[in-house]
Enzyme design. Structure first.
Site, PDB file in Angstrom:
ATOM      1  N   GLY A  41       1.693  10.390  -0.241  1.00 24.67           N
ATOM      2  CA  GLY A  41       2.739  10.146   0.763  1.00 24.67           C
ATOM      3  C   GLY A  41       4.122  10.452   0.229  1.00 24.67           C
ATOM      4  O   GLY A  41       5.042   9.641   0.354  1.00 24.67           O
TER       5      GLY A  41
ATOM      6  N   ASN B 213       1.255   5.558  -3.243  1.00 31.06           N
ATOM      7  CA  ASN B 213       2.402   5.132  -2.430  1.00 31.06           C
ATOM      8  C   ASN B 213       2.105   5.130  -0.929  1.00 31.06           C
ATOM      9  O   ASN B 213       2.671   4.325  -0.201  1.00 31.06           O
ATOM     10  CB  ASN B 213       3.592   6.060  -2.730  1.00 31.06           C
ATOM     11  CG  ASN B 213       4.679   5.938  -1.687  1.00 31.06           C
ATOM     12  OD1 ASN B 213       5.449   4.983  -1.688  1.00 31.06           O
ATOM     13  ND2 ASN B 213       4.730   6.892  -0.756  1.00 31.06           N
TER      14      ASN B 213
ATOM     15  N   SER C 200       3.438  -4.738  -1.716  1.00 34.65           N
ATOM     16  CA  SER C 200       4.545  -5.222  -0.873  1.00 34.65           C
ATOM     17  C   SER C 200       4.662  -6.723  -1.072  1.00 34.65           C
ATOM     18  O   SER C 200       3.649  -7.392  -1.352  1.00 34.65           O
ATOM     19  CB  SER C 200       4.243  -4.939   0.603  1.00 34.65           C
ATOM     20  OG  SER C 200       5.116  -5.688   1.427  1.00 34.65           O
TER      21      SER C 200
ATOM     22  N   TYR D 179      -1.645  -5.884   7.177  1.00 36.12           N
ATOM     23  CA  TYR D 179      -0.889  -5.285   6.065  1.00 36.12           C
ATOM     24  C   TYR D 179      -0.865  -6.236   4.861  1.00 36.12           C
ATOM     25  O   TYR D 179      -1.052  -5.813   3.719  1.00 36.12           O
ATOM     26  CB  TYR D 179       0.516  -4.997   6.587  1.00 36.12           C
ATOM     27  CG  TYR D 179       1.462  -4.285   5.661  1.00 36.12           C
ATOM     28  CD1 TYR D 179       1.315  -2.931   5.389  1.00 36.12           C
ATOM     29  CD2 TYR D 179       2.544  -4.958   5.091  1.00 36.12           C
ATOM     30  CE1 TYR D 179       2.222  -2.269   4.570  1.00 36.12           C
ATOM     31  CE2 TYR D 179       3.458  -4.311   4.283  1.00 36.12           C
ATOM     32  CZ  TYR D 179       3.290  -2.963   4.020  1.00 36.12           C
ATOM     33  OH  TYR D 179       4.185  -2.309   3.219  1.00 36.12           O
TER      34      TYR D 179
ATOM     35  N   ASN E  42      -5.531  13.444   3.992  1.00 32.54           N
ATOM     36  CA  ASN E  42      -5.653  12.128   4.613  1.00 32.54           C
ATOM     37  C   ASN E  42      -6.408  11.241   3.628  1.00 32.54           C
ATOM     38  O   ASN E  42      -7.605  11.413   3.413  1.00 32.54           O
ATOM     39  CB  ASN E  42      -6.406  12.246   5.934  1.00 32.54           C
ATOM     40  CG  ASN E  42      -6.611  10.890   6.590  1.00 32.54           C
ATOM     41  OD1 ASN E  42      -6.140   9.855   6.090  1.00 32.54           O
ATOM     42  ND2 ASN E  42      -7.295  10.883   7.710  1.00 32.54           N
TER      43      ASN E  42
ATOM     44  N   SER F 248       6.233  12.883   1.166  1.00 35.09           N
ATOM     45  CA  SER F 248       7.103  13.713   2.007  1.00 35.09           C
ATOM     46  C   SER F 248       8.317  12.970   2.545  1.00 35.09           C
ATOM     47  O   SER F 248       9.243  13.580   3.065  1.00 35.09           O
ATOM     48  CB  SER F 248       6.299  14.290   3.176  1.00 35.09           C
ATOM     49  OG  SER F 248       5.782  13.230   3.957  1.00 35.09           O
ATOM     50  N   ARG F 249       8.314  11.646   2.432  1.00 35.28           N
ATOM     51  CA  ARG F 249       9.478  10.893   2.954  1.00 35.28           C
ATOM     52  C   ARG F 249       9.564   9.517   2.293  1.00 35.28           C
ATOM     53  O   ARG F 249       8.695   9.142   1.497  1.00 35.28           O
ATOM     54  CB  ARG F 249       9.393  10.766   4.465  1.00 35.28           C
ATOM     55  CG  ARG F 249       8.195   9.965   4.931  1.00 35.28           C
ATOM     56  CD  ARG F 249       8.114   9.930   6.428  1.00 35.28           C
ATOM     57  NE  ARG F 249       7.634   8.628   6.876  1.00 35.28           N
ATOM     58  CZ  ARG F 249       7.311   8.340   8.118  1.00 35.28           C
ATOM     59  NH1 ARG F 249       7.415   9.257   9.054  1.00 35.28           N
ATOM     60  NH2 ARG F 249       6.895   7.141   8.446  1.00 35.28           N
TER      61      ARG F 249
ATOM     62  N   LYS G  85      -2.289  -5.363   1.196  1.00 41.24           N
ATOM     63  CA  LYS G  85      -1.408  -5.347   0.018  1.00 41.24           C
ATOM     64  C   LYS G  85      -1.836  -6.404  -1.002  1.00 41.24           C
ATOM     65  O   LYS G  85      -1.725  -6.178  -2.214  1.00 41.24           O
ATOM     66  CB  LYS G  85       0.046  -5.540   0.441  1.00 41.24           C
ATOM     67  CG  LYS G  85       0.598  -4.372   1.278  1.00 41.24           C
ATOM     68  CD  LYS G  85       0.599  -3.060   0.527  1.00 41.24           C
ATOM     69  CE  LYS G  85       1.383  -1.961   1.224  1.00 41.24           C
ATOM     70  NZ  LYS G  85       1.350  -0.686   0.519  1.00 41.24           N
TER      71      LYS G  85
ATOM     72  N   ALA H  96      -3.040  -8.498   4.084  1.00 42.11           N
ATOM     73  CA  ALA H  96      -4.376  -8.538   3.479  1.00 42.11           C
ATOM     74  C   ALA H  96      -4.603  -7.288   2.627  1.00 42.11           C
ATOM     75  O   ALA H  96      -5.131  -7.366   1.511  1.00 42.11           O
ATOM     76  CB  ALA H  96      -5.444  -8.638   4.567  1.00 42.11           C
TER      77      ALA H  96
HETATM   78  P1  NAI Z   1       6.985   5.796   5.207  1.00 42.92           P
HETATM   79  O1  NAI Z   1       6.320   5.432   6.501  1.00 42.92           O
HETATM   80  O2  NAI Z   1       8.387   6.288   5.241  1.00 42.92           O
HETATM   81  O3  NAI Z   1       6.079   6.820   4.389  1.00 42.92           O
HETATM   82  C1  NAI Z   1       4.708   6.590   4.229  1.00 42.92           C
HETATM   83  C2  NAI Z   1       4.057   7.807   3.645  1.00 42.92           C
HETATM   84  O4  NAI Z   1       2.624   7.591   3.639  1.00 42.92           O
HETATM   85  C3  NAI Z   1       4.308   9.075   4.456  1.00 42.92           C
HETATM   86  O5  NAI Z   1       4.578  10.135   3.573  1.00 42.92           O
HETATM   87  C4  NAI Z   1       2.980   9.297   5.185  1.00 42.92           C
HETATM   88  O6  NAI Z   1       2.706  10.671   5.410  1.00 42.92           O
HETATM   89  C5  NAI Z   1       1.982   8.731   4.178  1.00 42.92           C
HETATM   90  N1  NAI Z   1       0.716   8.365   4.819  1.00 42.92           N
HETATM   91  C6  NAI Z   1       0.526   7.501   5.833  1.00 42.92           C
HETATM   92  N2  NAI Z   1      -0.762   7.479   6.174  1.00 42.92           N
HETATM   93  C7  NAI Z   1      -1.414   8.337   5.353  1.00 42.92           C
HETATM   94  C8  NAI Z   1      -2.777   8.763   5.220  1.00 42.92           C
HETATM   95  N3  NAI Z   1      -3.741   8.280   5.992  1.00 42.92           N
HETATM   96  N4  NAI Z   1      -3.076   9.682   4.279  1.00 42.92           N
HETATM   97  C9  NAI Z   1      -2.122  10.172   3.484  1.00 42.92           C
HETATM   98  N5  NAI Z   1      -0.818   9.825   3.555  1.00 42.92           N
HETATM   99  C10 NAI Z   1      -0.481   8.925   4.490  1.00 42.92           C
HETATM  100  O7  NAI Z   1       6.843   4.496   4.304  1.00 42.92           O
HETATM  101  P2  NAI Z   1       7.722   3.924   3.108  1.00 42.92           P
HETATM  102  O8  NAI Z   1       8.578   2.870   3.664  1.00 42.92           O
HETATM  103  O9  NAI Z   1       8.294   4.990   2.308  1.00 42.92           O
HETATM  104  O10 NAI Z   1       6.557   3.181   2.300  1.00 42.92           O
HETATM  105  C11 NAI Z   1       5.952   3.701   1.152  1.00 42.92           C
HETATM  106  C12 NAI Z   1       5.081   2.604   0.548  1.00 42.92           C
HETATM  107  O11 NAI Z   1       5.893   1.466   0.256  1.00 42.92           O
HETATM  108  C13 NAI Z   1       3.982   2.118   1.480  1.00 42.92           C
HETATM  109  O12 NAI Z   1       2.825   1.835   0.747  1.00 42.92           O
HETATM  110  C14 NAI Z   1       4.563   0.846   2.049  1.00 42.92           C
HETATM  111  O13 NAI Z   1       3.567  -0.036   2.459  1.00 42.92           O
HETATM  112  C15 NAI Z   1       5.352   0.333   0.857  1.00 42.92           C
HETATM  113  N6  NAI Z   1       6.396  -0.614   1.204  1.00 42.92           N
HETATM  114  C16 NAI Z   1       7.460  -0.239   2.008  1.00 42.92           C
HETATM  115  C17 NAI Z   1       8.442  -1.153   2.321  1.00 42.92           C
HETATM  116  C18 NAI Z   1       9.617  -0.836   3.200  1.00 42.92           C
HETATM  117  O14 NAI Z   1      10.379  -1.752   3.551  1.00 42.92           O
HETATM  118  N7  NAI Z   1       9.846   0.415   3.553  1.00 42.92           N
HETATM  119  C19 NAI Z   1       8.379  -2.537   1.811  1.00 42.92           C
HETATM  120  C20 NAI Z   1       7.250  -2.804   0.974  1.00 42.92           C
HETATM  121  C21 NAI Z   1       6.312  -1.863   0.691  1.00 42.92           C
END
Ligand code: NAI
Length: 242
Positions: free
Chosen positions: A9, A86, A138, A151, A58, A11-12, A155, A153
């Site tokens: 993940g 991630n 998280s 979520y 995926n 890309s963002r 994490k 559960a």
């Molecule tokens: P985001 O939604 O901006 O990015 C998530 C990434 O995961 C994206 O690149 C997406 O393409 C990828 N992804 C989603 N489903 C997928 C799949 N089935 N197969 C492959 N890739 C997949 O999320 P963010 O905020 O950058 O989160 C990154 C990590 O940090 C996650 O694990 C999230 O749970 C965790 N996190 C985020 C927090 C926040 O406040 N943003 C807080 C605590 C943890």
């Protein structure tokens, strides 16, 4: 060839910041994306093809993970030195109102997806007798956040997985560490309604959400030799959530 890192993940959001940070630290980074092909392409162009590559995967599907990770990472580079799990999703709702499919999907992406990628990578690390796995958990997995039974559960499962796997692979010189962010300004956080976000930030000692770079810098430390005696634990990075 320098050290190789795989970031899921990338890309963002937090993943993108981790990709940037690790390339700046001299890693060649392979990252996966799910839908953001254009974003992924832009990142590769910005950072340079000599430092990073991206491939679609995926993580929910074990066969796809095995095929792609072997093809894109293990075969060309022999092994990955660092794996950062991630990728993750949220599908928040009160549990009595939650579709069981949404519960299942969040567990499948966050927990099973993380296990799928780790399962493929860990064997190459064991062969090399060296490696670091960082799992992005998280604070929800510690506190059990309201509206996030699925979520939380998943994490909490990641935190327990981190402890158990660290015991198994320590003798191979492989460390397994978790990072539990609080609120971080990404698209995932942007989905939360304004009033709710304001209330959440009110509980943060530093009075603001974190930046993706503030999570990436911890990951960078944890994969480095400066953290060579840290394994099995999950580091909380939440700006002092009370
Ligand atoms: P985001 O939604 O901006 O990015 C998530 C990434 O995961 C994206 O690149 C997406 O393409 C990828 N992804 C989603 N489903 C997928 C799949 N089935 N197969 C492959 N890739 C997949 O999320 P963010 O905020 O950058 O989160 C990154 C990590 O940090 C996650 O694990 C999230 O749970 C965790 N996190 C985020 C927090 C926040 O406040 N943003 C807080 C605590 C943890």
């Amino acid at each position: 060839m320098g050290k190789i890192a795989l970031v899921t993940g990338g890309s963002r959001g937090i993943g993108r910041a981790i990709v940037r940070e690790l390339t700046e630290n001299g890693y060649f980074v392979c990252f996966t994306y799910r839908r953001g092909k254009e974003e992924a392409y832009r990142i590769v162009q910005e950072i340079g093809e000599d430092k990073v590559k991206a491939f679609e995967c995926n993580i929910q599907n074990f066969d796809e993970v095995k095929e792609k990770v072997e093809e894109e990472v293990i075969k060309p580079f022999g092994a990955c030195d660092v794996l950062v799990n991630n990728a993750g999703i949220t599908k928040d709702n009160l549990f009595p109102l939650m579709e069981i499919e949404d519960f299942r999907e969040v567990i499948e992406v966050n927990l099973i997806g993380m296990a799928n990628v780790t399962n493929v990578c860990i064997k190459s690390m064991m062969g090399k007798r060296e490696g670091v796995v960082v799992n992005i958990a998280s604070v929800s997995g510690i506190l059990g956040s309201f509206g996030q039974t699925n979520y939380a559960a998943a994490k909490a499962g990641i935190i327990a997985f981190t402890k158990a796997l660290a015991r198994e692979v320590g003798k191979y010189n492989i460390r397994v560490v978790g990072v539990a962010p609080g609120f971080v300004e990404t698209e995932m956080f942007a989905k939360i309604p304004f009033d709710k976000k304001k209330q959440m930030i009110g509980n943060v000692s530093l009075g603001r959400a974190g930046k993706p770079e503030e999570i990436a810098s911890i990951v960078s430390f944890l994969v480095s030799s400066k953290a060579s005696y840290i394994t099995g634990t999950t580091i909380i990075v939440d700006g002092g959530l009370v």
